[in-house]
Design a protein around this motif. Structure first.
Motif, PDB file in Angstrom:
ATOM      1  N   ARG A 369     -32.196  31.000  27.480  1.00 20.50           N
ATOM      2  CA  ARG A 369     -33.458  31.452  27.500  1.00 20.50           C
ATOM      3  C   ARG A 369     -33.989  32.443  26.509  1.00 20.50           C
ATOM      4  O   ARG A 369     -34.989  32.844  26.769  1.00 20.50           O
ATOM      5  CB  ARG A 369     -34.042  32.218  29.307  1.00 20.50           C
ATOM      6  N   ARG A 370     -32.596  32.613  26.378  1.00 24.04           N
ATOM      7  CA  ARG A 370     -32.916  33.999  25.362  1.00 24.04           C
ATOM      8  C   ARG A 370     -32.919  33.380  23.706  1.00 24.04           C
ATOM      9  O   ARG A 370     -31.398  32.654  23.337  1.00 24.04           O
ATOM     10  CB  ARG A 370     -32.522  35.041  25.087  1.00 24.04           C
ATOM     11  N   GLY A 371     -33.988  33.499  22.874  1.00 23.09           N
ATOM     12  CA  GLY A 371     -34.568  32.942  21.445  1.00 23.09           C
ATOM     13  C   GLY A 371     -33.113  34.266  20.493  1.00 23.09           C
ATOM     14  O   GLY A 371     -32.432  35.116  20.940  1.00 23.09           O
ATOM     15  N   ARG A 434     -15.344  30.049  29.036  1.00 23.95           N
ATOM     16  CA  ARG A 434     -15.081  28.335  29.264  1.00 23.95           C
ATOM     17  C   ARG A 434     -15.925  28.456  28.020  1.00 23.95           C
ATOM     18  O   ARG A 434     -16.646  29.048  27.419  1.00 23.95           O
ATOM     19  CB  ARG A 434     -16.066  28.242  30.913  1.00 23.95           C
ATOM     20  N   LEU A 435     -15.273  27.269  27.441  1.00 23.57           N
ATOM     21  CA  LEU A 435     -16.528  27.095  26.371  1.00 23.57           C
ATOM     22  C   LEU A 435     -17.490  25.545  26.544  1.00 23.57           C
ATOM     23  O   LEU A 435     -17.633  24.842  27.451  1.00 23.57           O
ATOM     24  CB  LEU A 435     -15.383  25.694  25.500  1.00 23.57           C
ATOM     25  N   PHE A 436     -18.709  26.146  26.078  1.00 17.75           N
ATOM     26  CA  PHE A 436     -19.709  25.351  26.495  1.00 17.75           C
ATOM     27  C   PHE A 436     -20.297  24.343  25.093  1.00 17.75           C
ATOM     28  O   PHE A 436     -19.825  25.159  24.020  1.00 17.75           O
ATOM     29  CB  PHE A 436     -20.639  26.246  26.509  1.00 17.75           C
ATOM     30  N   ARG A 437     -20.808  23.644  24.953  1.00 16.25           N
ATOM     31  CA  ARG A 437     -21.770  22.576  23.950  1.00 16.25           C
ATOM     32  C   ARG A 437     -23.274  23.360  23.492  1.00 16.25           C
ATOM     33  O   ARG A 437     -23.863  23.365  24.457  1.00 16.25           O
ATOM     34  CB  ARG A 437     -20.564  21.353  23.307  1.00 16.25           C
ATOM     35  N   TYR A 438     -23.411  23.993  22.773  1.00 21.68           N
ATOM     36  CA  TYR A 438     -25.336  24.348  22.343  1.00 21.68           C
ATOM     37  C   TYR A 438     -25.385  23.380  21.428  1.00 21.68           C
ATOM     38  O   TYR A 438     -25.037  23.270  20.926  1.00 21.68           O
ATOM     39  CB  TYR A 438     -25.067  26.017  22.000  1.00 21.68           C
ATOM     40  N   ARG A 439     -26.510  23.155  21.630  1.00 13.98           N
ATOM     41  CA  ARG A 439     -27.902  23.112  20.978  1.00 13.98           C
ATOM     42  C   ARG A 439     -29.162  23.367  21.092  1.00 13.98           C
ATOM     43  O   ARG A 439     -29.361  24.100  22.265  1.00 13.98           O
ATOM     44  CB  ARG A 439     -27.990  21.749  21.293  1.00 13.98           C
ATOM     45  N   PHE A 440     -29.995  23.012  19.886  1.00 11.84           N
ATOM     46  CA  PHE A 440     -31.385  24.101  20.008  1.00 11.84           C
ATOM     47  C   PHE A 440     -31.855  22.496  20.688  1.00 11.84           C
ATOM     48  O   PHE A 440     -32.196  22.304  20.780  1.00 11.84           O
ATOM     49  CB  PHE A 440     -31.562  23.769  18.814  1.00 11.84           C
ATOM     50  N   ALA A 441     -33.289  23.770  21.635  1.00  8.46           N
ATOM     51  CA  ALA A 441     -33.494  22.657  22.518  1.00  8.46           C
ATOM     52  C   ALA A 441     -35.059  22.174  21.466  1.00  8.46           C
ATOM     53  O   ALA A 441     -35.146  22.422  20.690  1.00  8.46           O
ATOM     54  CB  ALA A 441     -34.752  23.947  23.786  1.00  8.46           C
ATOM     55  N   GLU A 445     -38.188  20.180  25.482  1.00  5.49           N
ATOM     56  CA  GLU A 445     -37.878  20.702  26.746  1.00  5.49           C
ATOM     57  C   GLU A 445     -38.366  22.478  26.045  1.00  5.49           C
ATOM     58  O   GLU A 445     -37.797  22.440  26.877  1.00  5.49           O
ATOM     59  CB  GLU A 445     -36.043  20.928  26.028  1.00  5.49           C
ATOM     60  N   ARG A 446     -38.963  22.812  24.973  1.00  4.28           N
ATOM     61  CA  ARG A 446     -38.802  24.332  25.173  1.00  4.28           C
ATOM     62  C   ARG A 446     -39.910  24.653  25.965  1.00  4.28           C
ATOM     63  O   ARG A 446     -40.319  25.805  26.513  1.00  4.28           O
ATOM     64  CB  ARG A 446     -38.656  24.182  23.165  1.00  4.28           C
ATOM     65  N   ARG A 447     -41.197  23.267  25.800  1.00  2.00           N
ATOM     66  CA  ARG A 447     -42.377  23.613  26.953  1.00  2.00           C
ATOM     67  C   ARG A 447     -42.163  23.344  27.984  1.00  2.00           C
ATOM     68  O   ARG A 447     -42.466  24.098  29.287  1.00  2.00           O
ATOM     69  CB  ARG A 447     -43.260  22.323  26.175  1.00  2.00           C
ATOM     70  N   ALA A 448     -40.997  22.061  28.340  1.00  2.35           N
ATOM     71  CA  ALA A 448     -40.834  22.141  29.690  1.00  2.35           C
ATOM     72  C   ALA A 448     -40.103  22.968  30.724  1.00  2.35           C
ATOM     73  O   ALA A 448     -40.449  23.915  31.813  1.00  2.35           O
ATOM     74  CB  ALA A 448     -39.830  20.021  29.438  1.00  2.35           C
ATOM     75  N   GLU A 449     -39.180  23.804  29.614  1.00  2.00           N
ATOM     76  CA  GLU A 449     -38.377  24.505  30.344  1.00  2.00           C
ATOM     77  C   GLU A 449     -38.319  25.901  29.817  1.00  2.00           C
ATOM     78  O   GLU A 449     -37.727  26.397  30.457  1.00  2.00           O
ATOM     79  CB  GLU A 449     -36.936  23.891  30.606  1.00  2.00           C
ATOM     80  N   ALA A 451     -36.366  26.972  27.811  1.00  2.00           N
ATOM     81  CA  ALA A 451     -35.429  27.361  26.890  1.00  2.00           C
ATOM     82  C   ALA A 451     -35.050  27.159  25.321  1.00  2.00           C
ATOM     83  O   ALA A 451     -36.174  26.983  25.125  1.00  2.00           O
ATOM     84  CB  ALA A 451     -34.337  26.716  27.850  1.00  2.00           C
ATOM     85  N   TYR A 452     -35.146  27.813  24.796  1.00  2.00           N
ATOM     86  CA  TYR A 452     -34.477  28.239  23.167  1.00  2.00           C
ATOM     87  C   TYR A 452     -32.822  27.506  23.565  1.00  2.00           C
ATOM     88  O   TYR A 452     -32.999  26.472  21.637  1.00  2.00           O
ATOM     89  CB  TYR A 452     -34.329  29.300  22.701  1.00  2.00           C
ATOM     90  N   TRP A 453     -31.872  26.738  24.184  1.00  2.00           N
ATOM     91  CA  TRP A 453     -30.960  26.462  24.091  1.00  2.00           C
ATOM     92  C   TRP A 453     -30.420  25.452  25.213  1.00  2.00           C
ATOM     93  O   TRP A 453     -31.478  25.385  26.227  1.00  2.00           O
ATOM     94  CB  TRP A 453     -29.677  27.389  24.024  1.00  2.00           C
ATOM     95  N   VAL A 454     -29.775  24.321  24.754  1.00  2.00           N
ATOM     96  CA  VAL A 454     -29.678  23.350  26.206  1.00  2.00           C
ATOM     97  C   VAL A 454     -27.855  23.556  25.245  1.00  2.00           C
ATOM     98  O   VAL A 454     -27.264  23.726  24.907  1.00  2.00           O
ATOM     99  CB  VAL A 454     -30.431  22.001  25.780  1.00  2.00           C
ATOM    100  N   ARG A 455     -27.678  23.638  27.018  1.00  2.00           N
ATOM    101  CA  ARG A 455     -25.676  23.337  27.070  1.00  2.00           C
ATOM    102  C   ARG A 455     -25.408  22.682  28.267  1.00  2.00           C
ATOM    103  O   ARG A 455     -26.407  22.343  28.904  1.00  2.00           O
ATOM    104  CB  ARG A 455     -25.358  25.309  27.125  1.00  2.00           C
ATOM    105  N   GLU A 456     -24.295  22.445  26.961  1.00  2.00           N
ATOM    106  CA  GLU A 456     -22.689  21.838  28.319  1.00  2.00           C
ATOM    107  C   GLU A 456     -21.914  22.046  28.541  1.00  2.00           C
ATOM    108  O   GLU A 456     -21.442  22.192  27.636  1.00  2.00           O
ATOM    109  CB  GLU A 456     -23.436  20.378  27.906  1.00  2.00           C
ATOM    110  N   TYR A 457     -21.152  21.957  29.826  1.00  2.00           N
ATOM    111  CA  TYR A 457     -19.867  22.570  30.035  1.00  2.00           C
ATOM    112  C   TYR A 457     -18.598  21.433  29.433  1.00  2.00           C
ATOM    113  O   TYR A 457     -18.630  20.044  28.719  1.00  2.00           O
ATOM    114  CB  TYR A 457     -18.929  22.160  31.287  1.00  2.00           C
ATOM    115  N   VAL A 458     -17.863  22.419  28.893  1.00  2.00           N
ATOM    116  CA  VAL A 458     -17.404  21.928  27.909  1.00  2.00           C
ATOM    117  C   VAL A 458     -15.766  21.382  28.705  1.00  2.00           C
ATOM    118  O   VAL A 458     -15.026  20.425  28.496  1.00  2.00           O
ATOM    119  CB  VAL A 458     -16.498  22.030  26.386  1.00  2.00           C
TER     120      VAL A 458
END
Length: 468
Positions: A369-371, A434-441, A445-449, A451-458
């Motif tokens: 949530r931090r840009g 831990r290693l995560f994959r990050y991508r820009f929202a 997704e930015r309006r709904a959540e 968040a600036y980023w979306v991430r998933e555990y690798v």
């Protein structure tokens, strides 16, 4: 010798010198505020150990005479003071010989810093600042017109900087030849800026235009630097606009700002159309400048050969004084952004459901949530190394040292971070990474959540670790 100086470029020299002094000031400030936890006596990669396993020839530095944290701090803050004086125009208030010494002082001090900086200072903009700073010593002050040969060397530096970066792209990742690298670059660059997400979300045809324009600026425009005015001025102006585009799209320390500074003396400024009276340069000055310039041109043969080589190296120094170097960036572009997230827990035994709390870095993405923030031209050295760490299959030695410092609650190390979930008095018992994959929202997704980023555990990067 009438041909020795070009007094009509006095304004170009003025803006160049002031701009370079400002970059020096930022560089010394960065060193003063970050050295202790990075290369200090108790740092992650202590300078005394490095000095013990290297020689004067390998890494010339004033700190071979003696090193201490207090002495390094004095060096860095002295560099800040001298840079501020140069920024205020002190070099034009003293005799020519004193002006040269005044410009030589920050170069010697910063060379001493870079040559003990190890991995934290292994970036092209360090050598670029040193090469540019050495040329500034020869440029003179208001007593003489700018020497033609030094103005040429600045153009030669700008040519190598841009043309080398263009060649490394065309020889490297095929996405540059297909004009698709910017589909990914704004999202996966080491430290995105506040506008990087907007750049990333631009339509793909715009990204292709960006890539094509980059090739024109770096592969064709540099040759125009050596043409008569006003063509050379327009070539430099195109480069300045390109660098400003890079400045607003990411955080690359002072690389882009310094490139702008180097381009400024190429421009025939309208205020310089009526040159100041040139009283003529003293003979000793002419001899010194011509002799040193000849030496620099001789040293340039290695970077020139590197430009023509199929095995082109980027960001390499060919001498320990960093007098003439080779440059380049992003010969390959990562398609996926990975981030190492460092977490700690105070639980006696580490479990998956323990109270794991994340450490937050100043510039590196963490909290979704931090840009991204703007930090350049200031350089966050730890955050940059964290980006490279995520590309590595195993933790680097400096990272295991960082984990140890966090487990100890080391105050100097914690000051490098934006937020520590554990106060120094009660450090965590265990730390994991831990290693995560990050991508820009996306916009949705930015309006709904929010968040600036979306991430998933690798995967786990470092298993739970404690002080032995």
């Amino acid at each position: 010798m009438e041909w020795f100086t070009a007094p009509e470029y006095w304004m170009g020299r003025l803006v160049f010198q002031r701009g370079l002094a400002a970059v020096y000031l930022v560089a010394f400030l960065t060193a003063a505020l970050q050295f202790r936890p990075l290369i200090g006596e108790r740092g992650l990669t202590p300078a005394p150990r490095f000095l013990g396993r290297t020689t004067w020839r390998q890494a010339p530095t004033l700190f071979r005479l003696r090193f201490s944290d207090r002495l390094f701090a004095a060096c860095a803050w002295t560099g800040c003071a001298v840079s501020a004086a140069l920024l205020a125009g002190a070099a034009d208030l003293v005799p020519l010989w004193a002006s040269m010494l005044l410009w030589l002082l920050p170069w010697i001090l910063y060379l001493s810093v870079v040559n003990i900086g190890q991995t934290w200072y292994a970036f092209g903009w360090e050598s670029l600042l040193l090469e540019t700073g050495f040329l500034a010593v020869l440029l003179g002050n208001d007593e003489v017109g700018p020497p033609v040969v030094v103005l040429f060397l600045l153009r030669w530096l700008l040519f190598r900087l841009e043309f080398g970066a263009g060649l490394i792209k065309m020889r490297g990742d095929e996405c540059w030849r297909r004009l698709t690298c910017l589909y990914h670059h704004h999202e996966t660059q080491p430290m995105p800026g506040p506008l990087s997400r907007l750049f990333h979300l631009l339509p793909r045809p715009v990204h292709r235009v960006e890539a094509a324009a980059n090739h024109v600026t770096q592969l064709a425009v540099p040759f125009l630097l050596f043409t008569p005015q006003p063509v050379a001025s327009w070539a430099a102006a195109v480069m300045v606009v390109t660098q400003l585009w890079l400045i607003v799209s990411g955080n690359f320390a002072w690389l882009n700002w310094l490139t702008v500074v180097i381009a400024l003396p190429v421009i025939a400024w309208p205020w310089g159309a009526a040159p100041r009276r040139d009283p003529g340069a003293p003979l000793w000055y002419e001899i010194t400048v011509l002799a040193v310039a000849a030496g620099l041109l001789w040293l340039s043969r290695k970077p020139a050969r590197n430009l023509l080589s199929r095995g082109q190296a980027m960001n390499r120094s060919f001498d320990p004084l960093h007098l003439v170097n080779t440059y380049g960036a992003f010969g390959s572009v990562t398609r996926v952004r990975h981030e190492v997230v460092v977490e700690g827990t105070g639980d006696e035994r580490p479990r998956q459901d323990s109270d794991w709390r994340a450490y937050e870095f100043r510039g590196k993405p963490g909290d979704v949530r931090r840009g991204p923030r703007q930090f350049a031209p200031y350089h966050l050295r730890l955050d940059w190394l964290m980006w490279f760490l995520a590309l590595s299959p195993v933790p680097a030695r400096w990272f295991t040292a960082l984990v140890e410092k966090l487990l100890e609650g080391d105050r100097d190390t914690l000051r490098l971070l934006r937020h520590s979930p554990f106060p120094p008095e009660t450090p965590p018992r265990w730390i994991r990474a831990r290693l995560f994959r990050y991508r820009f929202a996306t916009r949705a997704e930015r309006r709904a959540e929010g968040a600036y980023w979306v991430r998933e555990y690798v995967r786990d990067f470092l298993p739970p670790t404690r002080l032995s």
